[in-house]
Design an enzyme around this catalytic site. Structure first.
Site, mmCIF file in Angstrom:
data_model
loop_
_atom_site.group_PDB
_atom_site.id
_atom_site.type_symbol
_atom_site.label_atom_id
_atom_site.label_comp_id
_atom_site.label_asym_id
_atom_site.label_seq_id
_atom_site.Cartn_x
_atom_site.Cartn_y
_atom_site.Cartn_z
ATOM 1 N N LYS A 1 -9.215 -10.891 -0.800
ATOM 2 C CA LYS A 1 -8.598 -11.687 0.575
ATOM 3 C C LYS A 1 -8.707 -13.301 0.066
ATOM 4 O O LYS A 1 -9.658 -13.590 -0.683
ATOM 5 C CB LYS A 1 -9.510 -11.382 1.683
ATOM 6 C CG LYS A 1 -8.998 -12.249 2.965
ATOM 7 C CD LYS A 1 -9.834 -11.721 4.136
ATOM 8 C CE LYS A 1 -9.380 -12.324 5.328
ATOM 9 N NZ LYS A 1 -9.858 -11.715 6.663
ATOM 10 N N GLY B 1 46.906 -7.046 25.141
ATOM 11 C CA GLY B 1 45.737 -6.047 24.654
ATOM 12 C C GLY B 1 44.535 -6.858 24.403
ATOM 13 O O GLY B 1 44.014 -8.047 24.942
ATOM 14 N N GLU C 1 -8.589 -3.580 7.834
ATOM 15 C CA GLU C 1 -9.543 -4.325 6.899
ATOM 16 C C GLU C 1 -10.732 -3.612 6.756
ATOM 17 O O GLU C 1 -11.468 -3.173 8.052
ATOM 18 C CB GLU C 1 -9.555 -5.683 7.398
ATOM 19 C CG GLU C 1 -10.225 -6.667 6.700
ATOM 20 C CD GLU C 1 -10.063 -8.086 7.271
ATOM 21 O OE1 GLU C 1 -10.563 -9.165 6.669
ATOM 22 O OE2 GLU C 1 -9.670 -8.269 8.289
ATOM 23 N N SER D 1 42.652 -11.539 -5.333
ATOM 24 C CA SER D 1 43.681 -10.580 -4.664
ATOM 25 C C SER D 1 44.204 -9.386 -5.158
ATOM 26 O O SER D 1 44.747 -8.441 -4.749
ATOM 27 C CB SER D 1 44.893 -11.541 -4.261
ATOM 28 O OG SER D 1 44.335 -12.579 -3.388
ATOM 29 N N CYS E 1 -5.342 -9.786 6.761
ATOM 30 C CA CYS E 1 -5.657 -10.551 8.008
ATOM 31 C C CYS E 1 -5.406 -11.890 7.988
ATOM 32 O O CYS E 1 -4.077 -12.219 7.971
ATOM 33 C CB CYS E 1 -7.037 -10.274 8.322
ATOM 34 S SG CYS E 1 -7.320 -10.388 10.052
#
Length: 631
Positions: free
Chosen positions: A114, A354, A45, A619, A168
């Site tokens: 700002k 597994g 800034e 699908s 800021c």
């Protein structure tokens, strides 16, 4: 490069009230950023004057010197493509504004004032400056040129990048301006700051930047004033942060005595598609904005960013116990709710030795522990067939005995032979029919046993298998509750390792983790597994990587391949990655019909393939467009 832009946060050493000296440091950092192929670099800034100049801002000399220094910067960056954002004070309509000036190729592209001015404790900005939060659709004259001026400015390259700027305190406000910038398409946000150092403040500041990047689904680049600012009452450490969607990519060491910058490559293409895929971003209120086109930006010659090869697995910095507890709790509570609602007190699960059936059994056992239910009401069924080896069967039996569950064995060999005979299939022909008869025999046994025992069949198939359709339709594809359906294979290994803290089963788990992944449907050879899944469909770590980027970010096939080459480096070459990526798309598209009627199961991470939750797809969709670009 595939939507990647290199950005930088620069922290210059400051000489308060000496703009010409500050300009020298700024120019050196802009040149460094340009050499590093940075698209945009942001400075602290009030960069040219120093933030702590205080009432000197009300003196004509300082403003005149600032403008002279600004003119010098513009003269020296006429051939610099990198966009630089520096802080200046602007006198407009007899009011002084704390502003960000956007510079490129020797021109000022726009100036943003700002919005929120702190006026408490050590900050008293309203003494010198006026808020610019109501300034829109106007211009201001700087160095004899009319330039766009206002909080409604966004900047774009008309490709992937649109950026906005706040200053800021704007970030610390209840409603930061960056919220509106993001709602209007800004996926890159910059903040010029002068945030002083207090005990613990830097941690909060980093958290603020990181969370704002997540809330805005954007990248956020923050640069704060550093050494050289006045220490009359406050000290500035020069904090620089670059975050992307909730993750900090780069952060500097504060209190450096030298000017420096940090860089990171941010994926703006990913962020744009993330907004489409993952949020209610489209419902955000839009405001009227002005868009300023930036010139040609430096091109990246290479990507300087680590790509995680296992995106489903928590990072090394995560608390493994906490993460795994969370995963298991999601699974366990999903199962508990289903069993209590159905007034079922027994669980039936096929156990093979597994990875998938191991996690399903461990998580089911944890659910029973939570509810103080008898683990003997977990009926684990081992169903050896033509390909079952003594290693996997032994691990399954030992795990069940260690957990105190009820173990049953049903050999499916004779059942399968009778079915071969019934459908006139030659047992010597090891085709898909040979394999699927066994898979469906096992599912039939589990379903019928659950009916007999009054139990619930626990599905063991994982997210990776669901993506690839690596299951037998109406065989292991089906269950009464698919406990692992939200967990991919790479994450399953991670969670199973966590269970090693139970010393009774640590050795068993080690051997299960070391066992090759196999459906064990083809006959073994000398009691050794002959059918390894990853030799047939490819490495699961690759498929999990493909799945993550395809579903979460809608990434194109070419980008997925590019990222995989970067992530896996020398482990897989381009030919190998391309081969398995083509197979991934082919299987993902052609196997959707299995996902369209998959059983219920808990979502665990950010990706689910349930047609009732995250993924809806015809699908019979064609995959050619995804394959042809990879040739």
């Amino acid at each position: 490069m595939y939507g990647y832009y290199r950005v930088a946060a620069a922290v210059n050493t400051t000489t308060v009230a000496n703009p010409s000296r500050n300009a020298e440091e700024i120019l050196a950092l802009i040149e460094e950023a340009h050499q590093k192929e940075v698209s945009v670099v942001v400075f602290p800034e009030l960069t040219l004057t120093g933030y702590t100049a205080s009432d000197l801002f009300l003196n004509q000399t300082l403003l005149s010197e600032q403008n002279r220094a600004l003119q010098n910067i513009l003269k020296n960056i006429q051939t610099v493509d990198t966009v630089a954002i520096i802080g200046i004070a602007v006198l407009e309509a007899d009011r002084l504004y704390n502003c960000a000036a956007v510079l490129q190729n020797g021109k000022i592209l726009g100036v943003i004032p700002k919005s929120y001015l702190p006026n408490k404790k050590e900050f008293y900005e309203k003494r010198q400056f006026t808020s610019g939060r109501d300034i829109v659709r106007t211009t201001t004259e700087i160095l004899g040129e009319e330039v766009p001026f206002g909080v409604d400015l966004l900047f774009t390259d008309s490709k992937e990048m649109t950026f906005g700027i706040e200053i800021c305190e704007d970030l610390w406000a209840v409603t930061p301006p960056s919220n509106h910038m993001a709602s209007n398409g800004a996926n890159l946000l910059f903040n010029l700051s002068a945030s002083n150092e207090l005990i613990g403040k830097h941690e909060y500041r980093e958290e603020l930047v990181r969370t704002q990047s997540a809330r805005c689904m954007a990248a956020y680049v923050y640069s704060s004033a550093g050494v050289g600012e006045s220490t009359t009452d406050t000290v500035y450490g020069g904090h620089a942060i670059i975050s992307e969607y909730g993750s900090t990519l780069a952060q500097n060491e504060r209190f450096s005595m030298e000017s420096h910058l940090i860089t990171a490559d941010v994926d703006l293409e990913k962020l744009r598609w993330l907004r489409l895929n993952e949020s209610s971003y489209g419902d955000g209120r839009r405001k009227k904005t002005r868009t300023v086109k930036v010139g040609k930006l430096p091109a990246l010659s290479s990507l300087q960013r680590e790509i995680n090869p296992t995106p489903f697995v928590p990072s090394e910095y995560a608390d493994k116990t906490h993460r795994c507890d969370e995963i298991v709790h999601i699974q366990a509570h999903g199962l508990i709710k289903r069993m209590r609602h159905a007034h079922i007190k027994k669980a039936v699960i096929g156990i093979s030795g597994g990875l998938d059936s191991t996690l399903a059994l461990l998580s089911t056992h944890r659910a029973f522990e939570m509810m103080k239910w008898d683990p003997a009401d977990i009926i684990a069924v081992t169903m050896p067939g033509f390909g079952t080896t003594s290693r996997t069967k032994s691990n399954a039996v030992k795990l069940c005995e260690a957990l105190g569950v009820t173990l049953k064995e049903v050999d499916i060999t004779e059942l399968s032979l009778k079915e071969f005979e019934a459908i006139e299939h030659d047992p010597a022909e090891h085709s898909v029919t040979y394999e699927n008869v066994q898979a469906r025999a096992r599912t039939s046994i589990l379903m019928n046993m659950a009916n007999k025992e009054g139990g619930l069949v626990i599905g063991t198939g994982d997210l990776s298998e669901i993506a690839l359709g690596w299951s037998t339709y109406n065989g292991d594809h089906m269950s009464m509750y698919a406990l692992n359906s939200g967990i991919p294979k790479t994450l399953i290994k991670y969670v199973i390792e966590y269970y090693k803290r139970n010393n009774k089963i640590a050795d068993i788990i080690d051997d299960i983790l070391d066992t090759p992944i196999s459906p064990e449907l083809l006959p073994h050879k000398d009691d050794e597994i002959t059918q390894e899944t990853e030799e047939i469909v490819g490495p699961y770590e690759l498929h999990d990587f493909f799945l993550y980027h395809f579903i979460k970010y809608g990434a194109k096939p070419e980008k997925i391949r590019f990222l995989a080459l970067k992530a896996f480096d020398t482990k897989y070459d381009e030919e190998t990655i391309t081969k398995w990526l083509k197979l991934f798309f082919r299987r993902f598209f052609t196997q959707q019909f299995k996902r369209s009627c998959m059983p219920d199961g808990p979502k665990v991470g950010t990706i689910s393939l349930s047609p009732r939750a995250d993924w809806k797809m015809p699908s019979d969709a064609d995959f050619e467009a995804w394959i042809e670009v990879l040739t």
